[in-house]
Write a protein that holds these residues in place. Structure first.
Motif, mmCIF file in Angstrom:
data_model
loop_
_atom_site.group_PDB
_atom_site.id
_atom_site.type_symbol
_atom_site.label_atom_id
_atom_site.label_comp_id
_atom_site.label_asym_id
_atom_site.label_seq_id
_atom_site.Cartn_x
_atom_site.Cartn_y
_atom_site.Cartn_z
ATOM 1 N N SER A 63 -11.721 -10.231 31.915
ATOM 2 C CA SER A 63 -10.261 -10.281 31.814
ATOM 3 C C SER A 63 -9.630 -9.488 32.951
ATOM 4 O O SER A 63 -10.301 -8.748 33.666
ATOM 5 C CB SER A 63 -9.807 -9.711 30.463
ATOM 6 N N VAL A 64 -8.320 -9.672 33.120
ATOM 7 C CA VAL A 64 -7.565 -8.920 34.133
ATOM 8 C C VAL A 64 -6.492 -8.129 33.409
ATOM 9 O O VAL A 64 -5.785 -8.661 32.542
ATOM 10 C CB VAL A 64 -6.914 -9.856 35.171
ATOM 11 N N GLU A 65 -6.360 -6.843 33.755
ATOM 12 C CA GLU A 65 -5.456 -5.956 33.037
ATOM 13 C C GLU A 65 -4.480 -5.294 33.993
ATOM 14 O O GLU A 65 -4.790 -5.066 35.164
ATOM 15 C CB GLU A 65 -6.241 -4.851 32.312
ATOM 16 N N VAL A 66 -3.311 -4.972 33.458
ATOM 17 C CA VAL A 66 -2.374 -4.077 34.137
ATOM 18 C C VAL A 66 -2.309 -2.817 33.292
ATOM 19 O O VAL A 66 -1.928 -2.859 32.127
ATOM 20 C CB VAL A 66 -0.968 -4.694 34.274
ATOM 21 N N THR A 67 -2.727 -1.688 33.867
ATOM 22 C CA THR A 67 -2.753 -0.445 33.112
ATOM 23 C C THR A 67 -1.462 0.325 33.334
ATOM 24 O O THR A 67 -0.610 -0.063 34.120
ATOM 25 C CB THR A 67 -3.944 0.424 33.534
ATOM 26 N N GLY A 68 -1.381 1.460 32.643
ATOM 27 C CA GLY A 68 -0.189 2.287 32.753
ATOM 28 C C GLY A 68 0.596 2.294 31.465
ATOM 29 O O GLY A 68 1.548 3.035 31.293
ATOM 30 N N THR A 69 0.200 1.440 30.513
ATOM 31 C CA THR A 69 0.829 1.428 29.195
ATOM 32 C C THR A 69 -0.122 2.102 28.214
ATOM 33 O O THR A 69 -1.242 2.466 28.562
ATOM 34 C CB THR A 69 1.105 -0.008 28.735
ATOM 35 N N ARG B 135 -1.686 0.788 25.871
ATOM 36 C CA ARG B 135 -2.856 -0.088 25.849
ATOM 37 C C ARG B 135 -2.763 -0.987 27.057
ATOM 38 O O ARG B 135 -1.704 -1.542 27.339
ATOM 39 C CB ARG B 135 -2.854 -0.923 24.569
ATOM 40 N N PRO B 136 -3.855 -1.144 27.830
ATOM 41 C CA PRO B 136 -3.773 -2.029 28.998
ATOM 42 C C PRO B 136 -3.264 -3.414 28.621
ATOM 43 O O PRO B 136 -3.596 -3.955 27.566
ATOM 44 C CB PRO B 136 -5.230 -2.094 29.487
ATOM 45 N N VAL B 137 -2.432 -3.979 29.502
ATOM 46 C CA VAL B 137 -1.862 -5.307 29.265
ATOM 47 C C VAL B 137 -2.823 -6.349 29.815
ATOM 48 O O VAL B 137 -3.049 -6.418 31.028
ATOM 49 C CB VAL B 137 -0.494 -5.445 29.965
ATOM 50 N N ARG B 138 -3.405 -7.150 28.957
ATOM 51 C CA ARG B 138 -4.299 -8.211 29.408
ATOM 52 C C ARG B 138 -3.445 -9.409 29.819
ATOM 53 O O ARG B 138 -2.661 -9.932 29.028
ATOM 54 C CB ARG B 138 -5.276 -8.597 28.304
ATOM 55 N N LEU B 139 -3.627 -9.841 31.058
ATOM 56 C CA LEU B 139 -2.773 -10.901 31.584
ATOM 57 C C LEU B 139 -2.984 -12.216 30.853
ATOM 58 O O LEU B 139 -2.052 -13.007 30.730
ATOM 59 C CB LEU B 139 -3.035 -11.075 33.082
ATOM 60 N N VAL C 106 6.365 -11.657 37.618
ATOM 61 C CA VAL C 106 6.226 -10.913 38.866
ATOM 62 C C VAL C 106 5.355 -9.697 38.593
ATOM 63 O O VAL C 106 5.684 -8.874 37.731
ATOM 64 C CB VAL C 106 7.602 -10.470 39.413
ATOM 65 N N ILE C 107 4.238 -9.580 39.302
ATOM 66 C CA ILE C 107 3.332 -8.444 39.133
ATOM 67 C C ILE C 107 3.357 -7.615 40.411
ATOM 68 O O ILE C 107 2.955 -8.083 41.485
ATOM 69 C CB ILE C 107 1.895 -8.918 38.823
ATOM 70 N N ASP C 108 3.865 -6.402 40.292
ATOM 71 C CA ASP C 108 3.878 -5.460 41.409
ATOM 72 C C ASP C 108 2.733 -4.495 41.160
ATOM 73 O O ASP C 108 2.866 -3.540 40.396
ATOM 74 C CB ASP C 108 5.228 -4.734 41.444
ATOM 75 N N GLY C 109 1.576 -4.772 41.779
ATOM 76 C CA GLY C 109 0.355 -4.105 41.341
ATOM 77 C C GLY C 109 -0.310 -3.201 42.355
ATOM 78 O O GLY C 109 -0.405 -3.515 43.543
ATOM 79 N N LEU C 110 -0.789 -2.066 41.850
ATOM 80 C CA LEU C 110 -1.710 -1.218 42.599
ATOM 81 C C LEU C 110 -3.119 -1.708 42.300
ATOM 82 O O LEU C 110 -3.407 -2.163 41.193
ATOM 83 C CB LEU C 110 -1.566 0.234 42.149
ATOM 84 N N ARG C 111 -3.995 -1.593 43.267
ATOM 85 C CA ARG C 111 -5.386 -1.989 43.017
ATOM 86 C C ARG C 111 -6.302 -0.828 43.381
ATOM 87 O O ARG C 111 -5.962 0.049 44.183
ATOM 88 C CB ARG C 111 -5.766 -3.223 43.836
ATOM 89 N N GLY C 112 -7.481 -0.825 42.782
ATOM 90 C CA GLY C 112 -8.460 0.212 43.085
ATOM 91 C C GLY C 112 -9.319 -0.185 44.280
ATOM 92 O O GLY C 112 -8.819 -0.606 45.315
ATOM 93 N N GLU C 113 -10.638 -0.136 44.088
ATOM 94 C CA GLU C 113 -11.569 -0.438 45.174
ATOM 95 C C GLU C 113 -11.922 -1.912 45.258
ATOM 96 O O GLU C 113 -12.678 -2.324 46.140
ATOM 97 C CB GLU C 113 -12.859 0.382 44.988
ATOM 98 N N ALA D 72 -8.459 -13.623 40.596
ATOM 99 C CA ALA D 72 -8.614 -13.401 39.158
ATOM 100 C C ALA D 72 -7.261 -13.408 38.455
ATOM 101 O O ALA D 72 -7.123 -13.936 37.343
ATOM 102 C CB ALA D 72 -9.328 -12.070 38.913
ATOM 103 N N VAL D 73 -6.240 -12.830 39.108
ATOM 104 C CA VAL D 73 -4.891 -12.830 38.524
ATOM 105 C C VAL D 73 -4.368 -14.258 38.407
ATOM 106 O O VAL D 73 -3.794 -14.647 37.391
ATOM 107 C CB VAL D 73 -3.932 -11.968 39.368
ATOM 108 N N ILE D 74 -4.572 -15.063 39.453
ATOM 109 C CA ILE D 74 -4.111 -16.456 39.447
ATOM 110 C C ILE D 74 -4.779 -17.217 38.309
ATOM 111 O O ILE D 74 -4.129 -17.956 37.556
ATOM 112 C CB ILE D 74 -4.405 -17.135 40.798
#
Length: 792
Positions: A76-82, A84-88, A106-113, A122-124
Motif C-alpha cells: 500500500s501507499v501511505e501519507v503519514t503525519g496523522t 493513523r497513516p492515510v492509506r491512499l 492533490v498530494i503535496d508529499g515529502l519522500r524518504g529514501e 505507486a501513488v498513481i
C-alpha cells in the motif's frame, strides 16, 4: 457547489502556513470554493464521507493532502503525519463512493529514501489507475527539506492563482492547465523530484466559478414553426426569416402566435448581427404580450451584450414579475445577480437580488453562498455573520455546519469586535466537530480575552486533543495552568513543548521543575473506578464485554492447546526472581508497578536476552521474562514506565492479548463467542474453521453466568450498529498501557521518548501516535484526577 477539503498532516513547521495560504486563495470570491479543513483522524477514509454528506450532486471536489508519502504494508501507499497513516487506496475508495461530482486529489508529499519515479508510480496505481475516476496531482520532494516559507507546490499554486486574479476578470484555469503551468515553473522544478497529473475521468475540474447560466425558457411547441425552426438550425437565416414572415401573415388575430413570431424573428436578427432589429422585434412581441417570458429574457441578454446595465436591471424586474414558478423565479434572481455583478460590478443590485432570492426560499444554499462571498468582499461584516449563521442551519452535514459557524465566529471577532457573539458561534462549531483543533484554539483565545479562564483552558485541551502537536495550544495551557492554580497541568504542557522542540527558555525551566527524579510516590493503588479514567478512547462497543466474558476460559483453551503440542515454555527455576525482596532497581520497579496498578504480579524470570527488555510468556501461570539488559543503564523513572506499561496487560480484560496476540486469532475467538451467544449463526471463511474449533473448546468451559455476560455484550454490539473493530481494541489496550506507564513514572518527557524509540508496534500504532496520546493525556483533567487519587 465547489468544495475544497484541506487535510491536516502537519509534518513540518510550515504545514500550518501552507494550509492558511491555500485557504486564503481558495476562499476568494472569484474562485467560488467553500473551504473545509479536515483534521487528522484515526480513519480519514471515514472522515471524508462525513465531510461530504449532504453536498449537492454534481459538486466539484478538491482534496489537498500534505505529508510524508511512503510505502506501507502489503504494497500500500501511505501519507503519514496523522494519528493513523492515510492509506491512499482507502482514500480513493472513499472519494469514489462519496464524491458528489468530479474529484481532484492533490498530494503535496515529502519522500524518504525511495526512488521518486517508483514512488510516484505507486501513488498513481493507488489513486488514478483503472476506473476510479479520481483525478490526481502528485508532487514529491525530498523528505529532508527544511527551511522557511511555503512548500514549493503550495507556493507555486498560490502564485498561479494570484497572477490569475490580478487581471481583474479571472480566466478559467482547468486543472490540466494548472498542471502545465506548474511544470513550467522553473523554481518548482528545481525543488521537487517528480510531479504527475491525471485528470478526473468525468471532466476537468476548474479553479474558477463557471459563468452564470443563461436564461433558457422552453420554446413554444407549434407545428407552424417547424419549417422555420429547421431552416434556423441549418443556418439558412434568410429562408428562416421568410418562413417566419409567412407564419406571421397566416396568424390573423392570434396574438399569442404573433408574439411568438416576433421572438423567432428577433433570434434570426441576432444571429445576423443586427442587434437593433432584434431588440425592435422583441419589443414588438412584448407590445402584444407584455408577459412573454422568452422576449423578456432575450431583451435582458441583448442588454447584457450591449452593456446597458440599467436596462438589464429594469428588464430583469419585469422578467421576475411575470415568472410564476418559484424555481424559475429563484434561478432568474441568481442569474440576474451574476450578470449585474460580473458585467457591471453592480454589487448593490446583486446583493438586493440575492436577498430577494434568500427570502423567497430561506433553505436554499445558493443565494446564501453568494451573499456570504459578496458581504465578505465588501466588508459588510454584520450581514456576513447573519448569512453565515443562516447558511450553517441549511446544511445537514456536521462538517459544513461547523465550518460555517466557525467562519461566522471569526468574522464576529475580527470584523465586528463582538467577542460574546464570536464565543457563541465558535462554541457551536466546536460542539459539531470536537476534533477541530483550529476552532478550539480560536475559541480558547476569545474566552481567555473575556476572562473566562476555566472555559478557555478546557478549549485549549480540546485543541490539543484534535492536534496533539499543536505547540500554540500547549502554550495556552502553560499560561492558563499558571493563572488558574493548576501548576501540574502547566508543567505537563511545558514538557510537551520540550518534547516537540518548541519550548522557549521559560518553558524549559518550568518543565525541569516538574520532571521526576524517581517513580511516583504513590500512597494507594488505582481503584477499579480510577482504571476507567485511565482507559484510552475510543470505547469499542460490545467487543470489550464479549472478550472479557470469555477471557479466563479462552486462556485455558490456549494453555491446553500449547500443552498438547508440547509448546509450553520450560523456564529454569533458578532464573526465577522475587521482586518483593529484591534490591535490584528493575525488579523493585516491577513490584512497585504491580502495587500501583493493583495487578497481581506474574511469575518473574531473568533471562540473558529478551526482545524489548520485558515480555509476557504464554505459560500455565501468568509469567514475565526480563532481559539482563534492563538491569543496568536505565533510570528508575524509565524502569517505572516500562514495568507499568507491561503489567497493564496483566489486568483482567487485557490478558487475552498476551495469549492471542494476532488479529487473526482474536477474530476467530470473537466469532466463536458470537456462536456461543447466538447459536446457529454461521461464520464466513477464512475464520470459520478456527472459530469452530475454538467454539468446541470454549463452550463446555463457560458456565451459565458467563454465557449471560456474552449475550449481554452481544446485544450492546448489535445496538452499536457497527462491525466489531478488534484492531481498535488492540490499539486501545496499548494506549492504556502507555498511560499506565506515564502514571507510574510521572515524567511525560521520559515516557514520550521511550515510546517514540520503541521498535515493537502494537495494533498497527506508530510510535508517534503513542507519544501523541501521552501528551494529550498528560494535559487532561483525567490525568490530574488520577494523580490526586494515588498521591493523596
Amino acid at each position: 457547489m465547489r468544495l475544497a477539503l484541506l487535510v491536516h498532516t502537519p509534518t513540518a513547521p510550515t504545514a500550518r502556513a501552507d494550509i492558511e495560504a491555500l485557504r486564503a486563495r481558495l476562499q476568494r470570491p472569484e474562485l467560488g470554493f467553500w473551504v473545509v479543513e479536515v483534521a487528522a483522524s484515526d480513519d480519514l477514509a471515514m472522515g471524508l464521507p462525513r465531510a461530504l454528506e449532504g453536498t449537492p450532486a454534481g459538486s466539484s471536489l478538491l482534496v489537498v493532502v500534505m505529508g510524508e508519502v511512503r510505502r506501507g504494508a502489503a504494497g500500500s501507499v501511505e501519507v503519514t503525519g496523522t494519528t493513523r497513516p492515510v492509506r491512499l487506496e482507502e482514500l480513493r475508495a472513499a472519494l469514489v463512493t462519496a464524491a458528489p461530482g468530479q474529484a481532484l486529489l492533490v498530494i503535496d508529499g515529502l519522500r524518504g529514501e525511495e526512488d521518486p519515479k517508483e514512488l510516484t508510480g505507486a501513488v498513481i496505481r493507488a489513486v488514478a489507475s483503472g476506473t476510479s475516476g479520481v483525478g490526481l496531482l502528485c508532487c514529491l520532494r525530498p523528505g529532508g527539506e527544511a527551511g522557511e516559507g511555503l512548500s514549493p507546490l503550495i507556493s507555486a499554486l498560490c502564485a498561479v492563482v494570484d497572477e490569475a486574479l490580478s487581471g481583474g476578470r479571472t480566466p478559467t484555469i482547468p486543472a490540466g492547465l494548472l498542471a502545465g503551468l506548474l511544470r513550467d515553473d522553473r523554481e518548482l522544478g528545481e525543488r521537487v523530484d517528480k510531479m504527475h497529473y491525471t485528470p478526473p475521468s468525468s471532466g476537468e475540474l476548474v479553479l474558477v466559478r463557471p459563468p452564470p447560466r443563461p436564461f433558457a425558457s422552453p420554446p413554444t411547441v407549434d407545428e407552424s414553426f417547424a419549417k422555420a425552426n429547421d431552416l434556423l438550425a441549418q443556418g439558412r437565416l434568410e429562408e428562416a426569416l421568410e418562413a417566419c414572415k409567412r407564419v406571421l401573415f397566416q396568424s390573423g388575430n392570434d396574438r399569442e402566435k404573433k408574439s411568438e413570431v416576433y421572438v423567432r424573428i428577433a433570434a434570426i436578427k441576432q444571429r445576423q448581427g443586427k442587434l437593433r432589429e432584434a431588440i425592435f422585434n422583441l419589443e414588438k412581441s412584448l407590445s402584444i404580450d407584455p408577459k412573454h417570458r422568452t422576449a423578456l429574457e432575450g431583451l435582458v441578454l441583448l442588454a447584457v451584450e450591449e452593456k446597458r446595465w440599467e436596462d438589464v436591471a429594469t428588464l430583469g424586474d419585469k422578467l421576475l414579475a411575470v415568472l410564476e414558478d418559484e424555481d424559475a423565479r429563484l434561478q432568474a434572481m441568481l442569474d440576474l445577480a451574476g450578470l449585474l455583478l460580473d458585467g457591471a460590478g453592480d454589487e448593490a443590485r446583486a446583493v438586493a437580488l440575492l436577498e430577494r432570492a434568500r427570502a423567497l426560499r430561506p433553505g436554499d444554499e445558493r443565494p446564501l453562498e453568494r451573499l456570504a462571498r459578496l458581504y465578505d468582499r465588501s466588508g459588510r461584516f454584520e450581514e456576513l455573520v447573519g448569512v453565515l449563521e443562516a447558511w450553517a442551519t441549511t446544511s445537514n452535514n456536521s462538517y459544513q455546519k461547523a465550518a460555517r459557524f466557525a467562519a461566522a465566529g471569526r468574522v464576529a471577532s475580527k470584523g465586528l469586535g463582538d467577542r460574546p457573539r464570536a464565543i457563541r458561534l465558535l462554541d457551536q462549531a466546536l460542539r459539531l466537530r470536537r476534533d477541530d483543533a483550529q476552532v478550539a484554539e480560536e475559541l480558547a483565545r476569545e474566552l481567555e480575552e473575556e476572562g473566562l479562564l476555566p472555559q478557555a483552558l478546557r478549549a485549549y485541551q480540546l485543541s490539543v486533543h484534535g492536534e496533539p502537536r499543536r505547540a500554540s495550544a500547549y502554550r495556552g495551557l502553560v499560561r492558563l495552568g499558571d493563572r488558574t492554580g493548576r501548576p501540574e497541568l502547566a508543567g505537563a504542557a511545558a514538557m510537551a513543548l520540550c518534547h516537540l522542540n518548541q519550548a522557549d527558555l521559560d518553558e524549559e525551566l518550568l518543565a525541569d521543575q516538574h520532571r521526576s527524579e524517581g517513580p511516583v510516590a504513590a500512597r494507594r493503588p488505582l481503584s477499579p473506578t480510577a482504571w476507567e479514567g485511565l482507559l484510552a478512547p475510543p470505547v469499542v462497543p460490545g467487543v470489550r464485554g464479549v472478550l472479557a466474558a470469555i477471557e479466563e476460559a479462552a486462556i485455558q483453551v490456549k494453555i491446553d492447546e500449547l500443552r498438547e503440542a508440547q509448546r509450553l515454555p520450560q523456564l529454569d527455576p533458578q532464573a526465577r526472581q522475587d521482586p518483593q525482596t529484591s534490591t535490584v532497581s528493575a525488579l523493585r520497579a516491577f513490584a512497585f508497578a504491580g502495587k500501583l496498578l493493583g495487578v497481581t504480579l506474574p511469575e518473574l524470570y531473568l533471562l540473558p536476552e529478551v526482545p524489548g527488555g520485558v515480555a509476557a510468556v504464554a505459560a500455565e501461570r501468568p509469567t514475565t521474562v526480563l532481559g539482563r539488559s534492563l538491569l543496568s543503564g536505565r533510570s528508575t523513572v524509565e524502569l517505572a514506565f516500562l514495568m507499568a506499561r507491561h503489567l497493564a496487560y496483566h489486568r483482567p480484560g487485557a490478558r487475552l492479548a498476551l495469549y492471542y496476540p494476532s488479529l487473526a486469532e482474536l477474530t476467530a475467538l470473537l466469532y466463536a463467542a458470537v456462536q456461543i451467544g447466538r447459536p446457529g449463526v454461521s461464520v464466513s471463511s477464512p475464520h470459520a474453521a478456527a472459530a469452530g474449533k475454538l467454539y468446541a473448546a470454549l463452550r463446555p468451559r463457560l458456565d451459565g453466568e458467563a454465557q449471560k455476560h456474552v449475550e449481554a455484550a452481544l446485544v450492546e454490539l448489535e445496538q452499536a450498529g457497527r462491525r466489531p473493530d478488534l484492531l481498535l481494541w488492540l490499539r486501545r489496550l496499548e494506549l492504556t498501557a502507555t498511560r499506565a506507564g506515564l502514571l507510574a513514572c510521572g515524567d511525560l518527557g521520559v515516557a514520550a521518548r521511550l515510546v517514540e524509540n520503541d521498535p515493537v508496534p502494537v495494533g498497527d500504532l506508530s510510535p508517534r501516535a503513542k507519544a501523541d496520546d501521552l501528551m494529550v493525556f498528560a494535559t487532561s483533567d483525567a490525568y490530574e484526577t488520577l494523580r490526586r487519587e494515588i498521591l493523596s
